[in-house]
Write a protein that holds these residues in place. Structure first.
Motif, short mmCIF file in Angstrom:
data_model
loop_
_atom_site.label_atom_id
_atom_site.label_comp_id
_atom_site.label_asym_id
_atom_site.label_seq_id
_atom_site.Cartn_x
_atom_site.Cartn_y
_atom_site.Cartn_z
N ALA A 153 0.81 -1.33 0.29
CA ALA A 153 0.19 0.13 0.12
C ALA A 153 0.95 1.07 0.16
N ASP A 154 0.01 2.21 -0.69
CA ASP A 154 1.12 3.75 -0.77
C ASP A 154 1.09 4.49 0.92
N THR A 155 1.98 4.71 1.55
CA THR A 155 2.29 5.44 2.75
C THR A 155 2.30 6.64 2.61
N VAL A 156 1.44 7.65 3.39
CA VAL A 156 1.97 9.02 3.53
C VAL A 156 2.86 9.42 4.64
N LYS A 157 4.18 10.38 4.21
CA LYS A 157 4.64 10.09 4.48
C LYS A 157 5.51 11.90 4.96
N PHE A 158 5.62 12.36 5.82
CA PHE A 158 5.86 13.55 6.37
C PHE A 158 6.90 14.47 6.56
N ASP A 159 7.12 15.75 5.91
CA ASP A 159 8.26 16.44 5.54
C ASP A 159 8.25 17.44 6.90
N LYS A 160 9.42 16.76 8.00
CA LYS A 160 10.00 16.93 9.35
C LYS A 160 9.92 18.83 9.22
N ASP A 161 10.07 19.20 8.35
CA ASP A 161 10.68 21.05 8.12
C ASP A 161 9.70 21.62 7.86
N LYS A 162 8.55 21.15 6.73
CA LYS A 162 6.91 21.95 6.77
C LYS A 162 6.37 21.43 7.73
N LEU A 163 6.55 20.48 8.47
CA LEU A 163 5.55 20.64 9.30
C LEU A 163 5.67 21.85 10.49
N LYS A 164 6.88 21.67 10.75
CA LYS A 164 7.57 22.51 11.66
C LYS A 164 7.15 24.21 11.69
N GLU A 192 -1.49 17.16 1.64
CA GLU A 192 -0.89 17.29 0.96
C GLU A 192 0.50 18.28 0.36
N GLU A 193 0.28 19.65 1.62
CA GLU A 193 1.10 20.44 1.63
C GLU A 193 2.00 19.86 2.57
N VAL A 194 2.07 19.29 3.32
CA VAL A 194 3.44 19.06 3.97
C VAL A 194 3.85 17.20 4.80
N SER A 195 3.10 17.00 3.28
CA SER A 195 3.86 15.46 2.96
C SER A 195 3.88 15.13 1.83
N TRP A 196 4.49 14.18 1.45
CA TRP A 196 4.18 13.12 -0.12
C TRP A 196 4.12 12.15 0.53
N VAL A 197 2.71 11.18 -0.70
CA VAL A 197 3.14 9.63 -0.60
C VAL A 197 4.43 8.79 -1.66
N ARG A 198 4.75 7.95 -1.24
CA ARG A 198 5.75 6.96 -1.06
C ARG A 198 4.83 5.51 -1.73
N LEU A 301 13.37 -0.38 1.33
CA LEU A 301 12.42 0.51 0.30
C LEU A 301 13.48 2.01 -0.17
N GLN A 302 12.76 2.72 -1.07
CA GLN A 302 13.19 3.50 -1.70
C GLN A 302 13.66 4.31 -0.70
N ASP A 303 14.55 5.09 -1.40
CA ASP A 303 14.61 6.45 -0.36
C ASP A 303 13.67 7.99 -0.83
N PHE A 304 13.83 8.99 0.19
CA PHE A 304 12.93 10.30 -0.27
C PHE A 304 13.03 10.22 -1.42
N LEU A 305 14.60 11.01 -2.13
CA LEU A 305 14.56 12.02 -3.38
C LEU A 305 14.48 10.75 -4.93
N LEU A 306 14.81 9.43 -4.54
CA LEU A 306 14.58 8.77 -5.62
C LEU A 306 12.76 8.84 -5.25
N THR A 307 12.30 8.26 -4.54
CA THR A 307 10.79 8.64 -4.44
C THR A 307 9.95 9.27 -4.85
N GLN A 308 11.05 10.66 -5.46
CA GLN A 308 10.22 12.19 -5.47
C GLN A 308 9.81 12.36 -6.61
N LYS A 309 11.58 11.71 -7.25
CA LYS A 309 10.98 11.93 -8.83
C LYS A 309 10.22 11.67 -9.47
#
Length: 309
Positions: A153-164, A192-198, A301-309
Motif C-alpha cells: 500500500a502507498d504510505t503518507v510520509k511527512f516533511d519534518k521541515d514543513k511540519l515545523k 498534501e502541503e506538508v507530506s508526500w506519498v511513497r 525501501l526507496q529513499d525520499f529522493l528516488l521516490t520524489q522523482k
C-alpha cells in the motif's frame, strides 16, 4: 526496519542438479513471508538457508507440474509440526484443486494449522488489505498457470521541515493525517502541503510461460521481477516447444514492463554455467542477475529522493 529480501531456495527446472534444487522462492516483506512454488526438498532448503519455516504466511503455487508443487505437502506438515498460530494462506489455480488436496493430505498427520485456500479461477485481485494487494493473471504454459503481482500500500510520509514551519506538532500530526486538513492559528493546512506519498513497491513472479501480454502486465513498474529463463538463445526452439522462455525473452519483458531489476531463474539442467544467461539478457535489459540456491536479493525501501522523482 523489517526484513525485506528474496531468498532463492532452489532455481532448477524439472530436473534438479547437484548444485541446484527444484525451484522455491521466499520473499520476506515486512511481517509477511511469501513462499512461491515450493518444489521437492523445499523444507530442507530452509535449513540450509538458515531460515525458520514459520516465517511463511502465504504460499503461492503457479501450477501443478511437480517441480513447482511437490514440496507443498511437506511444507504444510512442517508448519503443522511447528504449530504455527497464524493462518497459512494458499493461492493456486482453481483447476488444480484435486492436486492441492492430494499434496496436503498425502500422509497421516494430526492437522493443527489453519490453512485458508484461495483457488484462482479468474484474473484480478485475489487479496487486499491495508498492507498489500495481490493480483493474479494466467500465463501461457499449456496448463492453467498463474503469475503473481504483489504491491504494498502507498504510505503518507511527512516533511519534518514543513511540519515545523506550519507549527504542526505532536498529536496534531495524527489529526492531520486522519482528517486531511487541520487549522493552526486560524490557517487551514492541507495534508498534501506538508507530506508526500511513497508509492508501494511491487514484486512480480512470472514462472513457466511463453512470452505473453499478461507477463508484461504483471511486471509493470515492478521493483523486482522474478522471471523464468529456462533456456539460452541457442535452444530457443526448445523454449517454444516446451512453453518456456529464454533469457533474452525474459529481459524483453522486463524492458517493456519498465521493471527496475530482473532476476532470472528456472534453469534447464543442461546448463552448468549461468553466466551466459546474464550476458544474453544484458544485451536487452542491463539490471539483471541470476538466481542461485541460497542467494539473497535485498528489497529495500526507496529513499525520499528516488521516490520524489
Amino acid at each position: 526496519m523489517s526484513v525485506r529480501d528474496l531468498i532463492i531456495l532452489g532455481c532448477s527446472s524439472q530436473q534438479p542438479t547437484r548444485l541446484r534444487n527444484h525451484g522455491a522462492y521466499l520473499l520476506r516483506w515486512n511481517q509477511e513471508g511469501f513462499l512461491f512454488d515450493p518444489g521437492e526438498g523445499t523444507q530442507r532448503q530452509f535449513i540450509f538457508a538458515d531460515v525458520a519455516p514459520p516465517t511463511v504466511t502465504r504460499i503461492f503455487v503457479s501450477h501443478f507440474h511437480g517441480d513447482h508443487c511437490l514440496g507443498l505437502g511437506s511444507m504444510l506438515m512442517r508448519l503443522n509440526l511447528d504449530r504455527v498460530n497464524h493462518p497459512i494462506h494458499c493461492y493456486y489455480p482453481a483447476s488444480g484443486k484435486v492436486y492441492f488436496d492430494r499434496l496436503r493430505y498425502g500422509t497421516i498427520y494430526h492437522d493443527h494449522i489453519q490453512v485458508i485456500e484461495h483457488p484462482v479461477s479468474k484474473e484480478g485481485i485475489v487479496h487486499q488489505d491495508g498492507a498489500f494487494t495481490i493480483k493474479a493473471k494466467f500465463l501461457d504454459h499449456g496448463v492453467d498457470n498463474v503469475g503473481w503481482r504483489i504491491q504494498e500500500a502507498d504510505t503518507v510520509k511527512f516533511d519534518k521541515d514543513k511540519l515545523k514551519a506550519a507549527g504542526i506538532r505532536g498529536p496534531q500530526v495524527k489529526e492531520l493525517e486522519a482528517k486531511g486538513e487541520i487549522e493552526i492559528d486560524g490557517k487551514r493546512i492541507k495534508l498534501e502541503e506538508v507530506s508526500w506519498v511513497r508509492q508501494g513497491d511491487i514484486f512480480t513472479s512470472v514462472i513457466d510461460t511463453k512470452p505473453c501480454k499478461n507477463a508484461v502486465s504483471l511486471a509493470k513498474g515492478a521493483k523486482l521481477l522474478l522471471c523464468e529463463s529456462t533456456y539460452l538463445e541457442e535452444h530457443k526452439d526448445l523454449a517454444h516447444s516446451h512453453n518456456h522462455m529464454t533469457a533474452k525473452q525474459a529481459a524483453a519483458i522486463a524492458k517493456e514492463a519498465g521493471a527496475q531489476k530482473l532476476i532470472l531463474t528456472h534453469f534447464s539442467a543442461r546448463y552448468r554455467d549461468l553466466k551466459p544467461f546474464v550476458e544474453e539478457a544484458r544485451e536487452i535489459f542491463p539490471n539483471v542477475d541470476v538466481a542461485d540456491d541460497f542467494k539473497r536479493f535485498d528489497f529495500p525501501l526507496q529513499d525520499f529522493l528516488l521516490t520524489q522523482k
